[in-house]
Design a protein around this motif. Structure first.
Motif, PDB file in Angstrom:
ATOM      1  N   ILE B 157       0.714  -1.372  -0.046  1.00 46.68           N
ATOM      2  CA  ILE B 157      -0.107   0.201  -0.037  1.00 46.68           C
ATOM      3  C   ILE B 157       0.914   1.150  -0.134  1.00 46.68           C
ATOM      4  CG2 ILE B 157      -2.158   1.208   0.992  1.00 46.68           C
ATOM      5  CD1 ILE B 157      -2.707  -0.903   2.535  1.00 46.68           C
ATOM      6  N   GLY B 158       0.210   2.152  -1.142  1.00 50.50           N
ATOM      7  CA  GLY B 158       1.353   3.722  -1.131  1.00 50.50           C
ATOM      8  C   GLY B 158       0.433   4.689  -1.807  1.00 50.50           C
ATOM      9  N   VAL B 181      -2.274  -1.292  -3.552  1.00 48.07           N
ATOM     10  CA  VAL B 181      -3.189  -0.287  -3.483  1.00 48.07           C
ATOM     11  C   VAL B 181      -2.142   0.766  -3.614  1.00 48.07           C
ATOM     12  CG1 VAL B 181      -4.611   0.813  -1.875  1.00 48.07           C
ATOM     13  CG2 VAL B 181      -4.412  -1.462  -1.603  1.00 48.07           C
ATOM     14  N   PRO B 182      -2.468   1.082  -5.143  1.00 45.78           N
ATOM     15  CA  PRO B 182      -1.898   2.082  -5.515  1.00 45.78           C
ATOM     16  C   PRO B 182      -2.414   3.039  -5.364  1.00 45.78           C
ATOM     17  CG  PRO B 182      -1.956   0.331  -7.078  1.00 45.78           C
ATOM     18  CD  PRO B 182      -2.969   0.203  -6.225  1.00 45.78           C
ATOM     19  N   CYS B 183      -1.831   4.339  -4.150  1.00 44.18           N
ATOM     20  CA  CYS B 183      -3.248   5.503  -4.290  1.00 44.18           C
ATOM     21  C   CYS B 183      -2.574   6.594  -4.285  1.00 44.18           C
ATOM     22  CB  CYS B 183      -3.314   5.465  -2.768  1.00 44.18           C
ATOM     23  SG  CYS B 183      -4.094   6.772  -1.767  1.00 44.18           S
ATOM     24  N   SER B 310      -6.085 -13.086 -13.627  1.00 39.78           N
ATOM     25  CA  SER B 310      -7.757 -13.110 -12.951  1.00 39.78           C
ATOM     26  C   SER B 310      -7.160 -13.795 -11.569  1.00 39.78           C
ATOM     27  CB  SER B 310      -7.915 -14.008 -14.299  1.00 39.78           C
ATOM     28  OG  SER B 310      -7.343 -15.121 -14.380  1.00 39.78           O
ATOM     29  N   LYS B 311      -6.022 -14.552 -11.100  1.00 41.49           N
ATOM     30  CA  LYS B 311      -5.609 -15.051 -10.137  1.00 41.49           C
ATOM     31  C   LYS B 311      -5.320 -14.440  -8.632  1.00 41.49           C
ATOM     32  CE  LYS B 311      -5.479 -19.805 -12.669  1.00 41.49           C
ATOM     33  NZ  LYS B 311      -5.184 -20.203 -13.455  1.00 41.49           N
ATOM     34  N   GLY B 312      -4.831 -13.153 -10.229  1.00 39.67           N
ATOM     35  CA  GLY B 312      -5.079 -12.098  -8.603  1.00 39.67           C
ATOM     36  C   GLY B 312      -3.149 -11.325  -8.806  1.00 39.67           C
ATOM     37  N   PRO B 313      -2.636 -10.536  -8.354  1.00 37.58           N
ATOM     38  CA  PRO B 313      -3.371  -9.668  -7.043  1.00 37.58           C
ATOM     39  C   PRO B 313      -3.976  -8.764  -7.396  1.00 37.58           C
ATOM     40  CG  PRO B 313      -1.092  -8.572  -7.132  1.00 37.58           C
ATOM     41  CD  PRO B 313      -1.173 -10.050  -8.720  1.00 37.58           C
ATOM     42  N   LYS B 314      -5.323  -9.294  -6.044  1.00 36.33           N
ATOM     43  CA  LYS B 314      -6.402  -8.122  -6.519  1.00 36.33           C
ATOM     44  C   LYS B 314      -5.630  -6.536  -6.253  1.00 36.33           C
ATOM     45  CE  LYS B 314      -9.259 -11.004  -3.998  1.00 36.33           C
ATOM     46  NZ  LYS B 314      -8.516 -12.046  -4.497  1.00 36.33           N
ATOM     47  N   VAL B 315      -6.114  -5.257  -6.858  1.00 32.04           N
ATOM     48  CA  VAL B 315      -6.061  -3.721  -6.883  1.00 32.04           C
ATOM     49  C   VAL B 315      -6.798  -3.069  -6.465  1.00 32.04           C
ATOM     50  CG1 VAL B 315      -5.183  -2.784  -8.373  1.00 32.04           C
ATOM     51  CG2 VAL B 315      -4.996  -4.901  -8.841  1.00 32.04           C
ATOM     52  N   LEU B 316      -6.970  -2.347  -5.580  1.00 31.61           N
ATOM     53  CA  LEU B 316      -7.352  -1.330  -5.291  1.00 31.61           C
ATOM     54  C   LEU B 316      -6.478  -0.039  -5.659  1.00 31.61           C
ATOM     55  CD1 LEU B 316     -10.334  -0.163  -3.650  1.00 31.61           C
ATOM     56  CD2 LEU B 316      -8.408   0.648  -1.667  1.00 31.61           C
ATOM     57  N   ILE B 317      -7.397   0.815  -6.555  1.00 24.39           N
ATOM     58  CA  ILE B 317      -7.013   2.026  -6.784  1.00 24.39           C
ATOM     59  C   ILE B 317      -7.651   3.365  -6.364  1.00 24.39           C
ATOM     60  CG2 ILE B 317      -5.792   3.518  -8.483  1.00 24.39           C
ATOM     61  CD1 ILE B 317      -5.339   0.887 -10.156  1.00 24.39           C
ATOM     62  N   PRO B 318      -7.752   3.767  -5.255  1.00 25.41           N
ATOM     63  CA  PRO B 318      -8.253   5.194  -4.815  1.00 25.41           C
ATOM     64  C   PRO B 318      -7.536   6.399  -5.432  1.00 25.41           C
ATOM     65  CG  PRO B 318      -7.058   4.091  -2.829  1.00 25.41           C
ATOM     66  CD  PRO B 318      -6.603   3.550  -4.428  1.00 25.41           C
ATOM     67  N   ALA B 358      -4.731  14.547   0.289  1.00 25.98           N
ATOM     68  CA  ALA B 358      -5.424  13.840   0.768  1.00 25.98           C
ATOM     69  C   ALA B 358      -5.034  12.268   0.689  1.00 25.98           C
ATOM     70  CB  ALA B 358      -6.539  14.045  -0.521  1.00 25.98           C
ATOM     71  N   PHE B 359      -4.044  12.089   0.338  1.00 23.70           N
ATOM     72  CA  PHE B 359      -4.380  10.843   0.455  1.00 23.70           C
ATOM     73  C   PHE B 359      -3.234  10.303   1.889  1.00 23.70           C
ATOM     74  CE2 PHE B 359       0.300   9.834   0.439  1.00 23.70           C
ATOM     75  CZ  PHE B 359       1.167  10.853  -0.272  1.00 23.70           C
ATOM     76  N   LEU B 360      -2.706  11.975   2.299  1.00 22.35           N
ATOM     77  CA  LEU B 360      -1.911  12.151   3.741  1.00 22.35           C
ATOM     78  C   LEU B 360      -3.138  12.542   4.854  1.00 22.35           C
ATOM     79  CD1 LEU B 360       0.752  13.191   2.533  1.00 22.35           C
ATOM     80  CD2 LEU B 360       0.776  10.831   3.135  1.00 22.35           C
ATOM     81  N   LEU B 361      -4.212  12.911   4.095  1.00 25.11           N
ATOM     82  CA  LEU B 361      -5.279  13.794   4.696  1.00 25.11           C
ATOM     83  C   LEU B 361      -6.656  13.444   5.432  1.00 25.11           C
ATOM     84  CD1 LEU B 361      -4.190  17.074   3.931  1.00 25.11           C
ATOM     85  CD2 LEU B 361      -3.800  16.179   6.213  1.00 25.11           C
ATOM     86  N   GLU B 362      -7.402  12.792   3.857  1.00 21.75           N
ATOM     87  CA  GLU B 362      -8.646  11.814   4.104  1.00 21.75           C
ATOM     88  C   GLU B 362      -8.469  11.056   4.810  1.00 21.75           C
ATOM     89  OE1 GLU B 362     -11.261  13.723   3.439  1.00 21.75           O
ATOM     90  OE2 GLU B 362     -10.822  15.074   1.561  1.00 21.75           O
ATOM     91  N   LYS B 363      -8.153  11.113   6.297  1.00 21.44           N
ATOM     92  CA  LYS B 363      -8.907   9.565   7.822  1.00 21.44           C
ATOM     93  C   LYS B 363     -10.241   9.024   7.305  1.00 21.44           C
ATOM     94  CE  LYS B 363      -8.487   9.789  12.907  1.00 21.44           C
ATOM     95  NZ  LYS B 363      -8.270   9.931  14.047  1.00 21.44           N
TER      96      LYS B 363
END
Lengths: 381, 381
Positions: B157-158, B181-183, B310-318, B358-363
């Motif tokens: 995550i970063g 989690v590439p944010c 398709s077998k991973g890794p899962k990805v979340l991009i905020p 925001a990634f450092l502030l949006e608690k």
């Protein structure tokens, strides 16, 4: 090529000097200071009509000068900074109009500024130059026009900081101007705008060659000024135009060292920074950016003598869709204020990818807008 | 206040050092160079489970360090840089997860970088340090995890450049990571991004104290680095958040001189610039920004060994709505690429005025997003 043969050019022109008459001196400044002697550099194109009713005043931006159109020598490679719009049969048609442009007070292209001789010391002013404002620039232009025998101005036209001057012409010399065209401008800078200006000033003053502003008998703070100019240029282009123009193309210097430019966009910035220091004074940069930062048209308008705007001057505000320095929203805030006061106000948002620089580049879009507006101002007169 | 009494804090923590074992050296770099000795500074919080299946790797941005959460002393005033999201019962719950963060290779907070001793000269490397890439940062982290006995990572995550590292973890250690989690990040920098970086580097190298990078026994190029940091901070905030936070409020120094800050936003920039030079090395700034400029995830992905996503890794991009440094469009380009490869990809555009920061502030917005995603990754496992 001899530029005299170009039919749509004003040809070879010369920058002239107006020394404000002794009886009008010292020149008193809005913030309380004064300047003992003032020279204003200017150019004119076309002829003042017998009725003296064909004057266009062009007002320039941060790094501009009096040389709007034409060439300084027969073999000059580059014309003035707004040549595409000023000349015979162009939008600001020098066959019809008498066009005047002066280098701003505080500038470094012939008008009195921080690099001018301070009569009290016999040395260049440096930071002993008093703080000037956009209002002072406008009042100095007013004296120049009087000197030129001008009794009325058909239009005051300018982009960016030129737009700020055009706005102030409207409130301080309301009956003297028939129209104003504040283009790609703002009523006041945002904190983001101020932040960019301040980093530029910080870089200049951080350069040891700045020497507290007293560098005129030494090397100038070229690296600091180049840094400031590079920051400026990022804000003048749009993200999209940078992508279109440079993409991620490698630098022509690529491969030499990781501490030289790697990408084409870096070459561009270096070029802009390097060439700027050859023609601009770092102290002028400090004074003029500060004058922009503290400019607040809405506040000045409230405090200035009030006028009936329904009788003029007419107002045209062109803004550019991708300008993120002074975005269309800033122009719309001006439009709202003019509407509230009953002004004859036209607003046009020009669709352009060029960012803030669009007012210097959108030849085919901007020319008919200005041409038509000037005809409208004359016809209605 | 004794921080040990804060129930949601990891409490007092210490930065540790991992010296890469001799048999794994020299550390070979993606661009061809090598480093003889490598130290990686890191912190860990929580406990590695018996099954070794609860590891979260946090990867930091340009100016970050290994100190993500907790305090370095009992009376430390400021916690780690992402404390709001890491701790007991927080989104990255240290009661459940074993959290690792290391200072990047090339950094200046304990890991080997340009300010480290060059074994060939007995002096700090300076610009003799070889050029590093985001890929090298990731490969150094991989050795650290092996050293810690980690065999699998639940999530990397970063934010910002941390997001770039998370992306590369997905392609180079595809089977080692269950999710990334590439944010607030991008697959590659735009020319505008590169331009801002280059002006910062130009300002550093223009500072005479930079001395070609060989300044460690002299005064550092503090003014150049401060300029670079000030430019950076303009890009980390949004125009709206600057308006909200500073408006056109006068500086607390107002009135002293026109060559000092006039507006509150200038005080902020000066503060950011001044405090940064106390904790950051100018050469590290040059290397890391260049590593970001030349980072091109899409290119690396094409050239890297291919995997079945398709077998991973899962990805979340905020991404964050007002982030104009790495805007949501950049994240959407990543999402598209992951979708095309059949990845289990989630995208969320968080509505925020905070800009890139925001990634450092949006608690309150970011915490549940990360919490829920980690649960999903574990449940599906």
């Amino acid at each position: 090529m001899d530029v005299a043969t170009k039919p749509d050019s004003v040809g070879v022109v010369r920058t002239l000097s107006y020394e404000i008459e002794q009886e009008r001196l010292p020149f008193r400044l809005a913030l309380g200071g004064e300047i003992k002697n003032v020279t204003i550099a200017y150019e004119t194109y076309g002829k003042l009509s017998a009725a003296r009713d064909n004057v266009i005043l062009i007002v320039h931006a941060l790094s501009g000068d009096a040389h709007v159109a034409g060439y300084h020598t027969a073999h000059d490679k580059r014309p003035g900074w707004w040549d595409f719009v000023v000349g015979p049969k162009k939008a600001i048609d020098t066959d019809r109009y008498f066009v005047v442009c002066s280098n701003i007070l505080g500038g470094c292209s012939g008008s009195t500024g921080p690099s001018s001789l301070n009569p009290d010391t016999g040395k260049p002013y440096g930071i002993l130059f008093p703080m000037i404002t956009v209002k002072d620039m406008v009042f100095a232009q007013r004296l120049l026009l009087e000197h030129l025998g001008v009794e009325r101005v058909l239009s005051v036209i300018g982009g960016s900081m030129g737009g700020m001057q055009a706005l102030l012409w409207g409130i301080y010399f309301h009956d003297f101007v028939q129209s104003i065209v504040p283009c790609a401008t703002t009523g006041r800078l945002s904190p983001q705008n101020i932040a960019f200006d301040e980093v530029g000033r910080f870089a200049i003053m951080a350069d040891p060659n700045w020497r507290g502003g007293d560098y005129y008998s030494h090397k100038p703070p070229a690296r600091g000024l180049a840094t400031a100019r590079m920051i400026g240029h990022i804000t003048y282009l749009s993200k999209a135009s940078m992508l279109e123009k440079f993409g991620r193309q490698p630098s022509i210097q690529m491969g030499k060292s990781w501490f030289e430019p790697s990408f084409s966009v870096e070459d561009y910035l270096h070029h802009q920074g390097t060439t700027f220091v050859e023609r601009f004074d770092a102290n002028s940069y400090l004074y003029i950016t500060k004058a922009m930062d503290i400019f607040d048209f809405f506040k000045e308008w409230e405090e200035a003598p009030q006028h009936d705007w329904s009788k003029g001057p007419k107002v045209l505000i062109p803004a550019f869709s991708s300008d993120w320095l002074f975005p269309p929203e800033d122009s719309k805030a001006l439009v709202k204020a003019f509407k509230r006061r009953g002004a004859d106000i036209s607003f046009i948002e020009v669709s352009s990818d060029y960012g803030h620089d669009a007012f210097l580049l959108e030849k085919s879009q901007l020319s008919p807008i200005i041409r038509d507006f000037l005809r409208y101002v004359q016809e209605e007169d």
